[in-house]
Motif scaffolding. Structure first.
Motif, PDB file in Angstrom:
ATOM      1  N   MET A   1       0.828  -1.202   0.000  1.00 11.75           N
ATOM      2  CA  MET A   1       0.000   0.000   0.000  1.00 11.75           C
ATOM      3  C   MET A   1       0.867   1.259   0.000  1.00 11.75           C
ATOM      4  O   MET A   1       0.617   2.207  -0.750  1.00 11.75           O
ATOM      5  N   TYR A   2       1.881   1.267   0.856  1.00 11.06           N
ATOM      6  CA  TYR A   2       2.739   2.448   0.931  1.00 11.06           C
ATOM      7  C   TYR A   2       3.640   2.566  -0.298  1.00 11.06           C
ATOM      8  O   TYR A   2       3.989   3.664  -0.719  1.00 11.06           O
ATOM      9  N   GLY A   3       4.011   1.426  -0.862  1.00 10.12           N
ATOM     10  CA  GLY A   3       4.779   1.457  -2.106  1.00 10.12           C
ATOM     11  C   GLY A   3       3.994   2.109  -3.224  1.00 10.12           C
ATOM     12  O   GLY A   3       4.553   2.865  -4.039  1.00 10.12           O
ATOM     13  N   MET A   4       2.686   1.840  -3.289  1.00 12.55           N
ATOM     14  CA  MET A   4       1.850   2.467  -4.313  1.00 12.55           C
ATOM     15  C   MET A   4       1.793   3.979  -4.130  1.00 12.55           C
ATOM     16  O   MET A   4       1.828   4.739  -5.103  1.00 12.55           O
ATOM     17  N   VAL A   5       1.703   4.426  -2.871  1.00 12.58           N
ATOM     18  CA  VAL A   5       1.668   5.861  -2.604  1.00 12.58           C
ATOM     19  C   VAL A   5       2.972   6.510  -3.065  1.00 12.58           C
ATOM     20  O   VAL A   5       2.969   7.561  -3.725  1.00 12.58           O
ATOM     21  N   ALA A   6       4.100   5.884  -2.717  1.00 14.43           N
ATOM     22  CA  ALA A   6       5.397   6.433  -3.113  1.00 14.43           C
ATOM     23  C   ALA A   6       5.546   6.469  -4.629  1.00 14.43           C
ATOM     24  O   ALA A   6       6.015   7.459  -5.209  1.00 14.43           O
ATOM     25  N   LYS A   7       5.142   5.391  -5.283  1.00 11.28           N
ATOM     26  CA  LYS A   7       5.261   5.324  -6.740  1.00 11.28           C
ATOM     27  C   LYS A   7       4.397   6.380  -7.414  1.00 11.28           C
ATOM     28  O   LYS A   7       4.810   7.013  -8.398  1.00 11.28           O
TER      29      LYS A   7
ATOM     30  N   LEU B   1      10.301   1.349  -2.306  1.00 12.81           N
ATOM     31  CA  LEU B   1      10.737   1.462  -0.920  1.00 12.81           C
ATOM     32  C   LEU B   1      11.782   0.413  -0.559  1.00 12.81           C
ATOM     33  O   LEU B   1      11.597  -0.779  -0.815  1.00 12.81           O
ATOM     34  N   HIS B   2      12.866   0.884   0.062  1.00 10.49           N
ATOM     35  CA  HIS B   2      13.938   0.010   0.531  1.00 10.49           C
ATOM     36  C   HIS B   2      13.731  -0.329   2.005  1.00 10.49           C
ATOM     37  O   HIS B   2      12.880   0.261   2.683  1.00 10.49           O
ATOM     38  N   ARG B   3      14.528  -1.247   2.495  1.00  8.45           N
ATOM     39  CA  ARG B   3      14.399  -1.650   3.889  1.00  8.45           C
ATOM     40  C   ARG B   3      14.518  -0.454   4.821  1.00  8.45           C
ATOM     41  O   ARG B   3      13.749  -0.320   5.790  1.00  8.45           O
ATOM     42  N   LEU B   4      15.453   0.438   4.556  1.00  5.71           N
ATOM     43  CA  LEU B   4      15.649   1.579   5.445  1.00  5.71           C
ATOM     44  C   LEU B   4      14.603   2.671   5.245  1.00  5.71           C
ATOM     45  O   LEU B   4      14.614   3.676   5.961  1.00  5.71           O
ATOM     46  N   ASP B   5      13.705   2.503   4.288  1.00  7.01           N
ATOM     47  CA  ASP B   5      12.541   3.388   4.172  1.00  7.01           C
ATOM     48  C   ASP B   5      11.430   2.960   5.112  1.00  7.01           C
ATOM     49  O   ASP B   5      10.419   3.663   5.229  1.00  7.01           O
ATOM     50  N   CYS B   6      11.590   1.803   5.756  1.00  3.00           N
ATOM     51  CA  CYS B   6      10.538   1.223   6.602  1.00  3.00           C
ATOM     52  C   CYS B   6      10.856   1.441   8.082  1.00  3.00           C
ATOM     53  O   CYS B   6      12.015   1.491   8.487  1.00  3.00           O
ATOM     54  N   CYS B   7       9.810   1.527   8.889  1.00  2.00           N
ATOM     55  CA  CYS B   7      10.001   1.716  10.320  1.00  2.00           C
ATOM     56  C   CYS B   7      10.463   0.424  10.982  1.00  2.00           C
ATOM     57  O   CYS B   7      10.403  -0.653  10.400  1.00  2.00           O
ATOM     58  N   VAL B   8      10.905   0.572  12.225  1.00  2.00           N
ATOM     59  CA  VAL B   8      11.328  -0.585  13.006  1.00  2.00           C
ATOM     60  C   VAL B   8      10.099  -1.265  13.613  1.00  2.00           C
ATOM     61  O   VAL B   8       9.015  -0.697  13.658  1.00  2.00           O
ATOM     62  N   VAL B   9      10.277  -2.487  14.071  1.00  2.00           N
ATOM     63  CA  VAL B   9       9.272  -3.185  14.869  1.00  2.00           C
ATOM     64  C   VAL B   9       9.827  -3.269  16.284  1.00  2.00           C
ATOM     65  O   VAL B   9      10.955  -3.730  16.476  1.00  2.00           O
TER      66      VAL B   9
ATOM     67  N   LEU C   1      -2.873  10.369  -2.803  1.00  3.69           N
ATOM     68  CA  LEU C   1      -1.877  11.227  -2.160  1.00  3.69           C
ATOM     69  C   LEU C   1      -2.493  12.189  -1.156  1.00  3.69           C
ATOM     70  O   LEU C   1      -1.775  13.003  -0.563  1.00  3.69           O
ATOM     71  N   ALA C   2      -3.800  12.123  -0.956  1.00  6.50           N
ATOM     72  CA  ALA C   2      -4.473  12.986   0.014  1.00  6.50           C
ATOM     73  C   ALA C   2      -4.917  12.131   1.195  1.00  6.50           C
ATOM     74  O   ALA C   2      -5.881  11.375   1.105  1.00  6.50           O
ATOM     75  N   SER C   3      -4.227  12.222   2.307  1.00  2.00           N
ATOM     76  CA  SER C   3      -4.580  11.456   3.498  1.00  2.00           C
ATOM     77  C   SER C   3      -5.656  12.195   4.287  1.00  2.00           C
ATOM     78  O   SER C   3      -6.047  13.322   3.964  1.00  2.00           O
TER      79      SER C   3
END
Length: 393
Positions: A150-156, A207-215, A258-260
């Motif tokens: 979902m977030y990848g689609m927003v970024a793209k 999105l790369h691994r470092l584009d993602c938050c931690v768990v 793109l509008a949250s």
């Protein structure tokens, strides 16, 4: 009408653990509750209002819900609010607490968050039974919509419409890492470069691994108090002045990805507080992914639509360097994301900044006005957005 002076945040506490191998979820809730109460200079007996969400143990158990944790904490309540809006819940709860205090429902409100997804090795995108019961599940499940997709689609889409680059998104992670280096509890305390982000494994294009938050495990708590109580304590007076909440859904397919919900929740909060985005000295923005921050900056009015990439580039979010210090604790990208719900820690760091208690290397000088914003659900899909503006008197 402004919320200013109707109630005050007098206690804030963030759990230091990031992997709770020796604590249950109930114990984590108790830890943060007692920490916030002590920070306020109050006692457990003073709490007469409690605000919680779906992270509490026994949330879905029939006949118990929040009552079990209320008993575990030993609270004697006059008011209970269990509004669930996922990651935005705790920001939303602050506004609810102010309203309850003003209405005379309670005088000292406790808000808690806690969880241990890291210790339990829980997947943030796992589909649970409650999700499978939703009306949209049979129509969407075949397409495998998980969080990263979902977030990848927003970024793209942002890249397609506005020419945003992966390098610009990487600057958001770089800024978070510059702040996290000063946080002894951060999951990822090391400074990274744009190249480090781009060279990390691709999770879902772009999105790369470092584009993602931690768990992470842990949690946090807040105490919101009546003005008479707040003024009797030896604590800085931090008052909510504006709040907004909005639900964004897919509208049968007719929506702007793109509008949250922040477009509406932010406008409502700014109007209620009587201030503008340019007046904000510090911002805590939900950062489940780097793109989450960029979209929120635009939706909340810190920059125009399509200009988020330029806004964040070259250290634009680094305290003491950029135009707007963001997530000076390292945020969800580097510090923590307890229970996969980041709203609570956004308020806690805003309170630290307003009190002048952030690390000296990231403290905003004479910080008087801050914003906290959270997302519950997923950008690119249905979600709730909560915006809170805080001021130090």
């Amino acid at each position: 009408m402004s919320l200013k002076g109707k109630a005050y945040i007098v206690g804030a506490y963030e759990h230091p653990t990031r992997k709770a191998v020796d604590r249950t979820v109930a114990q984590l809730h108790a830890d943060v509750a007692l920490g916030a109460i002590a920070d306020a200079g109050l006692s457990l007996e003073d709490v007469d209002g409690y605000f919680c969400a779906g992270d509490i143990p026994g949330w879905s158990a029939p006949g118990t819900g929040p009552f079990s944790l209320v008993e575990y904490l030993g609270l004697k309540l006059r008011y209970l609010d269990s509004t669930e809006s996922w990651g935005s819940a705790y920001i939303n709860h602050v506004a609810h607490a102010v309203e309850a205090i003003e209405a005379g429902r309670c005088r000292v409100a406790l808000i808690t968050l806690a969880g241990r997804p890291r210790a339990e090795a829980a997947r943030p995108d796992a589909m649970h039974g409650e999700i499978m019961d939703t009306v949209e599940f049979p129509f969407e499940a075949p397409y495998k919509p998980v969080v990263t997709n979902m977030y990848g689609m927003v970024a793209k889409r942002h890249m397609y419409e506005h020419g945003t680059t992966s390098e610009q998104l990487a600057w958001i992670k770089v800024a978070a890492s510059h702040h996290a280096q000063h946080n002894p509890h951060a999951v990822l305390p090391n400074v990274v470069t744009v190249e480090d982000v781009l060279n990390s494994p691709l999770i879902v294009d772009p999105l790369h691994r470092l584009d993602c938050c931690v768990v992470s495990d842990g949690g946090g708590a807040l105490i919101v108090a009546h003005p008479d109580v707040a003024r009797s304590l030896n604590r800085p007076l931090i008052t909510p002045t504006g709040a907004g909440y909005a639900i964004k859904h897919l509208n049968g397919g007719y929506f702007d990805i793109l509008a949250s919900g922040g477009v509406r929740s932010g406008a409502e909060a700014f109007a209620q507080a009587g201030v503008k985005p340019a007046d904000i000295q510090y911002a805590s923005l939900y950062d489940s992914f780097t793109i989450t921050v960029l979209v929120q900056l635009e939706n909340l009015g810190f920059c125009k639509a399509g200009e988020g990439g330029k806004f964040v580039a070259d250290g634009g979010l680094i305290s003491g360097v950029g135009k707007l210090p963001v997530n000076t604790d390292g945020g969800g990208l580097c510090n923590n994301h307890p229970a996969n719900r980041g709203g609570m820690t956004k308020v806690i760091e805003a309170v630290r900044q307003l009190r002048g208690e952030a690390h000296p290397a990231v403290q905003v000088p004479n910080c008087q006005l801050a914003l906290a914003h959270g997302t519950g659900g997923q950008l690119g899909g249905r979600h709730g957005s909560a915006t809170l503006i805080l001021e130090r008197e």
